[in-house]
Structure formats: C-alpha cells, structure tokens
Write a protein that holds these residues in place. Structure first.
Motif, PDB file in Angstrom:
ATOM      1  N   ALA B 598       0.817  -1.353  -0.200  1.00 28.20           N
ATOM      2  CA  ALA B 598      -0.043  -0.099  -0.063  1.00 28.20           C
ATOM      3  C   ALA B 598       0.807   1.424   0.099  1.00 28.20           C
ATOM      4  O   ALA B 598       0.463   2.199  -0.624  1.00 28.20           O
ATOM      5  CB  ALA B 598      -0.804   0.078   1.018  1.00 28.20           C
ATOM      6  N   CYS B 599       2.090   1.172   0.757  1.00 27.60           N
ATOM      7  CA  CYS B 599       2.860   2.405   0.784  1.00 27.60           C
ATOM      8  C   CYS B 599       4.326   2.290   0.214  1.00 27.60           C
ATOM      9  O   CYS B 599       4.915   3.125  -0.250  1.00 27.60           O
ATOM     10  CB  CYS B 599       3.115   2.752   2.307  1.00 27.60           C
ATOM     11  N   HIS B 600       4.725   1.032  -0.088  1.00 29.49           N
ATOM     12  CA  HIS B 600       6.243   0.675  -0.318  1.00 29.49           C
ATOM     13  C   HIS B 600       5.776   0.247  -2.031  1.00 29.49           C
ATOM     14  O   HIS B 600       5.398  -0.703  -2.110  1.00 29.49           O
ATOM     15  CB  HIS B 600       6.802  -0.269   0.419  1.00 29.49           C
ATOM     16  N   GLU B 601       6.950   0.782  -2.503  1.00 32.89           N
ATOM     17  CA  GLU B 601       7.058   0.204  -3.801  1.00 32.89           C
ATOM     18  C   GLU B 601       8.287  -1.014  -3.797  1.00 32.89           C
ATOM     19  O   GLU B 601       9.346  -0.844  -3.349  1.00 32.89           O
ATOM     20  CB  GLU B 601       7.570   1.169  -4.888  1.00 32.89           C
ATOM     21  N   VAL B 602       7.760  -2.115  -4.517  1.00 33.89           N
ATOM     22  CA  VAL B 602       8.778  -3.157  -4.626  1.00 33.89           C
ATOM     23  C   VAL B 602       8.660  -3.672  -5.958  1.00 33.89           C
ATOM     24  O   VAL B 602       7.576  -3.936  -6.649  1.00 33.89           O
ATOM     25  CB  VAL B 602       8.461  -4.453  -3.718  1.00 33.89           C
ATOM     26  N   GLN B 603       9.568  -3.840  -6.624  1.00 34.29           N
ATOM     27  CA  GLN B 603       9.825  -4.363  -8.039  1.00 34.29           C
ATOM     28  C   GLN B 603       8.872  -3.630  -8.939  1.00 34.29           C
ATOM     29  O   GLN B 603       8.245  -4.539  -9.500  1.00 34.29           O
ATOM     30  CB  GLN B 603       9.878  -5.823  -7.949  1.00 34.29           C
TER      31      GLN B 603
END
Lengths: 149, 671
Positions: B598-603
């Motif tokens: 929801a808050c963090h971008e991963v890949q």
C-alpha cells in the motif's frame, strides 16, 4: 395588660410581614436562577476537543490515502486497489456505527474482511486517539455533487 | 409585690418573647436560603434524568438514593484547592450522560479524564472560581474575579501550564501555537516563557550595500509580503520618512565579509541552463521555495535575481557561513564555474521584470543615517536581526504571566467593541495590534483565523503560575554537538539543520542519525553521502547533494557506522545467507497479510508513500529491519509506518524477504 397584648399583636404582624418578605425575596431570587439554569441547559454544543485532535491525527496518518477531507483522494490513493472509499458519503456514515469505525481503525481492513492495505492502528494509536479519529470522521462534510453547489 | 414591679416583669416577658421569635427567624434564614439555592435546581433535574435513564434496578436504586448537597474535589497536593464544580456538573464521569445537556453532560475523553478527575480537579484546566456554588460566581463572570472560565476553544492552553515543552501530546492547537510563537519570533521583542532556547532565523544585516539595492530595501520594508508571500517578516507599517532613514542607516553598515578580494567585480556570464540543472540536482528546493515548490524552511527565491546582486550571490552560495555565521544553510562544494552558472540562472529566470535596477551609487547624508539608527532602535529591529557590534534589545512589554492577566488590568484603548475578556483582547492584539491606540509599534503578522486561535491558546498557556513539582512536565532540552573531526564536518555540512542527533537538530528530515550506524550498511552510506539517491521520490525536501569529497564521505560513514549505534538493535541476522523458505513466507506476509505494498514500492509496483524497498539488500542491516518492524515508533515516536503488532517470526521472515530482493545493479564497491 391590654398594652402588652397590643405589643404582642404588633410584633406578630411585623414578624409575619418579615417572613412573607423573606420568602418572596428568596422566591424572586430563585426565578432568574431558573432562567439562567434553563439557558445554561440549552446552550449550543461548543467545538469538540476530540474532533480537533482527530483532524490533526487524520491529516498526519490517514490523509495520504484518504485525502484531507476524507474523500478518498489522497495522493497515494491512486496506487491502491481497491481505492479508499469516500468517508464523507452520508450513506457510508449512516451505515457504520462509531464502534465499526473504531474497530477498522484499530484492527485494519483485513480484519473486517476489507482490503489489507488499510493497516491496523491499534498498536500505534491509543484508544483515546482512535476515539478522536471517530469523532473527526463524524464531522466530515459530504462532497458537493459535481455541477451543483 | 408592687403593681409597678408586676408591670416591669410583664414587659420583660414580652421582650423575651419578641427576642426569641426574632432569634428563631434569624436562625431560619440560612436553611431557607439554602433551600432556594441554584444548585438544588440542577441536582433535582439531574436526579430526574437519572431516574428516567435507569435501565437496571441497581441504577434505579442509585438514582433514588441520590442525595442533594454540595460536592467537591479537594486537591491536597495542589495548594489545597477545592473545586465544587461537580455540584452542578454532576454527570462528568457518568457515561449515561453522553447526550445530556449541560451542566450534566459527561466530560469528553482526554489524556486525564475520566481517570484523573481527583488529581486535577476542574479549575486547573477550565479556570473559574472553584469554591463558588452559583453559576455566575463559579464561571467567574463577576467583577474582581481575576480568572474567569476559559472559553472551551482555548482549553488546551491549560495543558501548557504543566507541560512546558513546545510539543504537548494530544494538544494540537497549543503545540501549533507554541511552534508559531517560535517561528514568527515573538521572543524578539517580548520576554515570555519558553523563549530560553529561541534563536532568530532573521538574517544579519551587515553589508546590505553589497547585497541589494536601496530600491528593493525600500519596497521590502514597505511591505515584505508583497515581495515574498510566505515570509514571516511582519509589516511594520513604516512611514515613507522612516523607511528612507532606515534604508540610509542599513546602507552604511559595513559587511562582515567584504566581497572585495573574494569575488571579482566583473563576473563573466555563466550558463543559466547548467545553473538550473545544478540547482535542481543539488535539491535546493528541499528548503527554498521556487515557483510554488519547496519546503518553505528557507527564503523563497522567486525574485532573488533582482533583489540580490549577482556578485554577492556568488560569494554567499560559495560560503554561506562567512556572510551569515548562524545560517542553517550548508556549504555546498560548488566550483567557481558552478557558482557563476547558478547565479546566472538566478538573474535570468528568478528575477522579476519590474525589479529595482542595479544599485546606483547611494551616499546617504549622516543626519539621515542617524535618524535611521533611531528608527532601528524604536521598532526593535535588533530583536531579531543582528548587526555586528550592535546589541538588540526586547522593546515590547514583558509578557511573563500574560496568560492569567486579569481583564481589568488590560488596556483596551480605543477598542470599546471588544468583550472585556483576556482571550478576545489577545486575539485582537495579535491580529490588529495598532488598533488599540495611536503610536503603537507592534507589526502586523497577518495571522489567519486558525493561526490566531493557536497563538492565543499558546499565550494563554503562559500563566506564570508556580506549578507543584509533581505536576510539572518540563521541556526536554538537549544540546548535543558531535565531537572531533566528525563534528567539524557535521558543522560544515550543517547536518543538524535537518537531522536530529541525540535529540538536537532540525526537523526537516524525518531520519534521526542517533542510531543510523545500526540501520544502514557502511558502503551504502558512503555512496549515498556522495550521490544521495532519492529515498522518497515524491518529497520535495530530499537529502541535498553537498558535493562531499570521497574521503570525507568515507570518514563520515565510518564514524556513523561505528559510533552512532544502538546496542539493542541486532546486526545481521542471516550470517549464513537467507533461508529461501523464510524469504518465501516473508513475501506472502508482505503482500497478503500486512499489505505493505500500500505504501512501499517493490519491483515496479506499490504505493509511493513510504520509501521504495528495492535497494534494501544494499542499504539496510537485516537485524534492523526485523527490529523496526516489531515497533517502528521505537525508532522515532512520530514515524507513520504503523506498528502491526507482529511477532518475531513474522518480522524475521519479512526481513528475510526484503534483504533477498533482487537488486538492479550490484554494489559498485569503489566509485
């Protein structure tokens, strides 16, 4: 003897008059009291401390997704699926009790069968603060429908 | 017995009878008066409500047993205060009375209620006259009672009588007001509690002749907001003559650091485009505002090209502290060409068309300069600004104890329209200070309604009252200055303008450095210091690019890694590599259980509220990740990442997933 009876009668009258006067002043004094009391009872509700604190918490922790006025349009809302709902919607407000709202804030969306992207705040905020947030949510103004206003 | 004797004894009996009756009447006055007391009315009404609301036989019994009489809270360790407010406000601790009208309504939940009524009473927060038992007297709406009831919208002021720090938990309005007092600099003119550590952010005024033009200075003194809408320099409403004199006085103050010998007179033209790129890449808008973007903690730079001459800009940006010893601006390691290009960009793109023309020679006569010195004194400019060798003093009235000043002692002057109450007086004072009488000098700050309420709340909190020791919550003040060679670098790069170390430092960055060594890997830190990648791409206030030399970056990274550590935080928790099953479970937890995306971008996907986590393997210590996840607020109390209440296994598995994310580029090792 006659004179003393006159004295007694006179004293009696004076006392009676005094008693009546005392009673009346007391009653007279109590009338405006009743009125101030009535006014005090009917005084409008002052702005609430809880809603004020709730707004500050909402802006700090929630508005990135839910938007400053709870319309679900915070800048991070566009990355979420499902998008956050419009919390100011009167239908939503009517459907959810204060307890429901507090429970989702406390335990998160996943807990209530909603999206798990709404995190639980029960370990970050105390119960008072969750209460402030609920009070603030109840002050949200519905979005004007586009075109009208 | 003689007849006369009988007569006199009859008289005596008669008098005895009269006196007895009078005595009885006098005795009766008190109970009669008591019978008609105002509070009885409330108490009867309250009992009626209790009876009506009673849902159980126990409640009914309680309601029936309700005894009419005065109730009080006795604060034995707070000057033996006695509050009888609960005589009428009967439902303060009765949840049944949630929707009852006043005076019966239950007290809202606050940090001290409902659990601590007996410790704080009522008057310590709401003011008024605690011993009184009639509404008017208790609320203090009577002549000679110096402390009337505080209007509800200012109640947070009372949190501040015991809580002496700027930031008071769960008192947003008070905290905002106190911060505002610091920011706008009330302490420059007024003596007031809380100002012991106040530092003016206003620039030193030495050598303005080398910096700007008389025309710009005139326009600025006339109305600062017209030139920079966000400045906190207030409008002093100076007359034209006063402005002329002040400009003359300021014009003749010699510079702390003359440009002669530092920057050549005729500067070659720079490359504005390159300057703009440098300006952007150095992330100047982390503090300065340009075109509406910027953090606002440093002066707005629109118009700087026409207000400040280019030669001075080259000198100042090259070494800010030489010109303003107490500036928060760090020294960027710009080359001579960089400075020429940046200043060219300022003159070409950040200047206003109708800006004052380049400085013509201006030699003000001594009489005007002397008059200017007098104006400078009269308006207390020295309270916020410094000129080398001249001492400013606080010219405003001493505001110690302003928050409890009786209305009768306030000077309402021409303001016959105002209610005779302290909060109204204060609100009028801070919004239109000159309206009280002619000849007043307080400037106009242009506070809006919310700011006015905040600042009045803060002023009301400074009552000067002596608080018993066991009630006082003192401000935490820390003065940490890093030691040695490291300290020298920290001061040169002004790290503490933005970062906190052991509680000391600015609040522009959310990353405290106190235990940074436990958090990040040394290689990553060293590279980051030289070329800071954007940790939070959407923020405007990002780590600035200081142009640190490799050996300086290596020294700082090494020092932080070894000294700024917290022994409670584990180091690497996967010394033999990350077990794949733990990482796999961590991945499921990340997406399915905790919704971190929801808050963090991963890949390539996810929110952009928290920092993207792709470079976790290069950047973070695995033990720290797991430690953080269990309670992020332990790192810093106002961290927004929620505490999920996760157990140690979940935290470990999530850390396993994050530190084994595939990295785009391998660590370069050497640069």
């Amino acid at each position: 003897m006659q004179r003393s009876q006159t004295w007694l009668a006179l004293a009696g009258i004076v006392l009676l008059a005094g008693g009546v006067w005392l009673g009346q002043t007391a009653r007279a004094a109590s009338v405006p009291h009743d009125e101030t009391a009535k006014k005090a009872i009917e005084a409008p509700t002052p702005p609430s401390y809880g809603a004020l604190e709730g707004r500050a918490l909402f802006e700090y922790y929630c508005s990135t997704c839910h938007g400053k006025e709870g319309h679900g349009d915070g800048f991070n809302s566009y990355n979420l699926d499902p998008r956050p709902r419009d919390l100011s919607d009167p239908a939503f407000q009517a459907k959810r009790s204060d307890k429901d709202l507090a429970s989702v804030i406390r335990s998160g969306g996943g807990f209530a069968g909603l999206s798990n992207t709404m995190p639980p705040w029960g370990h970050t905020l105390n119960e008072r603060q969750i209460g402030y947030l609920v009070q603030f949510l109840r002050t949200l103004k519905a979005q004007p429908k586009d075109g009208t206003e | 017995m003689k007849p006369e004797d009988k007569l006199s004894s009859d008289r005596l009996w008669l008098w005895f009878a009269i006196v007895s009756v009078v005595f009885l009447v006098v005795l009766a006055i008190s109970p009669v008066k008591d019978y008609f007391r105002e509070y009885r009315h409330y108490q009867k009404e309250y009992q009626r409500r209790l009876l009506a609301n009673a849902g159980s036989s126990k409640q009914l019994k309680q309601a029936r047993g309700f005894a009419v009489g005065v109730r009080q809270i006795w604060l034995r360790d707070y000057e033996d205060r006695v509050d009888r407010c609960t005589t009428c406000h009967l439902g303060v601790d009765e949840p049944q009375m949630a929707n009852a009208p006043q005076p019966f309504r239950v007290h809202p939940v606050t940090p001290h209620t409902p659990q601590s009524f007996d410790r704080f009473g009522c008057v310590s927060c709401h003011r008024g006259q605690g011993r009184a038992t009639t509404r008017d007297e208790a609320h203090g709406n009577v002549a000679d009672w110096s402390s009337p009831l505080l209007p509800l919208e200012y109640t947070e002021a009372s949190c501040g009588t015991c809580h002496q720090g700027v930031k008071v938990p769960e008192a947003t309005q008070l905290s905002a007001g106190r911060a505002l007092i610091h920011k706008v600099g009330c302490y420059g003119c007024h003596k007031l509690a809380g100002g012991e550590n106040w530092q003016s952010l206003a620039p030193d005024l030495d050598g303005l002749a080398e910096k700007t033009t008389p025309g710009w200075l005139r326009a600025w003194l006339h109305d600062p907001r017209a030139l920079r809408p966000n400045t906190w320099m207030p409008s002093f409403r100076l007359s034209k003559d006063d402005i002329d004199a002040l400009v003359a006085y300021l014009w003749v103050q010699p510079p702390q650091r003359p440009l002669e010998g530092l920057v050549p007179k005729d500067l070659p033209e720079g490359d504005a485009d390159r300057g703009k790129t440098l300006f952007r890449e150095s992330r100047c808008i982390s503090c300065h505002t340009v075109e509406g973007r910027g953090n606002g903690s440093a002066p707005e730079l629109m118009g700087v090209g026409s207000s400040v001459n280019r030669r001075w800009l080259v000198g100042f940006v090259g070494d800010p502290q030489a010109f303003q010893p107490e500036t928060r601006m760090p020294r960027f390691e710009f080359s001579r060409q960089d400075l020429l290009d940046i200043s060219q960009y300022f003159s070409e793109e950040l200047s206003t068309v109708d800006g004052p023309a380049a400085g013509l020679p201006f030699h003000p006569p001594q009489t005007l300069v002397d008059r200017g010195a007098e104006v400078y004194q009269r308006y207390g400019c020295g309270g916020c600004h410094k000129i080398t060798g001249k001492h400013g003093s606080k010219i405003g009235p001493d505001l110690t104890g302003i928050g409890s000043k009786p209305a009768g002692l306030l000077d309402f002057g021409k303001r016959s329209d105002l209610p005779r109450r302290l909060p109204d007086w204060l609100a009028a004072k801070v919004t239109s200070p000159r309206s009280f009488r002619d000849g007043l000098k307080m400037p106009v700050f242009g506070f809006n309604a919310v700011q006015t309420r905040e600042i009045v709340t803060a002023l009301l909190s400074y009552t000067g009252e002596k608080i018993p020791e066991q009630y006082r919550v003192a401000a935490t003040i820390s003065h940490y200055s890093p030691p040695g060679q490291f300290g020298k670098l920290v001061r040169r790069f002004h790290c503490q303008s933005c970062h906190q170390i052991q509680g000391t430092g600015g609040d522009i960055s959310t990353a405290p450095l106190t235990a940074e060594g436990s958090k990040v890997k040394e290689d990553w830190l060293r590279q980051y210091l030289q070329v800071p990648t954007a940790i939070r791409p959407i923020l405007t206030d990002r780590m600035i690019v200081l142009g640190m030399k490799p050996d300086e970056a290596a020294f700082i990274a090494h020092f932080i890694k070894n000294v700024y550590v917290n022994d409670a935080i584990p180091g690497e928790i996967f010394p033999d590599g990350v077990p794949p099953e733990e990482a796999a479970r961590g991945k499921r937890l990340f997406f399915e259980r905790y919704g971190c995306q929801a808050c963090h971008e991963v890949q390539g996907s996810g929110g952009y509220y928290g920092p993207p986590l792709n470079d976790t393997p290069k950047k973070l210590v695995s033990g720290w990740v797991a430690w953080w996840l269990r309670d992020p607020q332990k790192w810093r109390a106002d961290v927004r990442c929620p505490n999920y209440g996760m157990d140690a296994t979940d935290a470990r598995d999530l850390a396993a997933y994050l530190v084994s994310l595939p990295t785009a580029t391998a660590p370069t090792g050497e640069d």
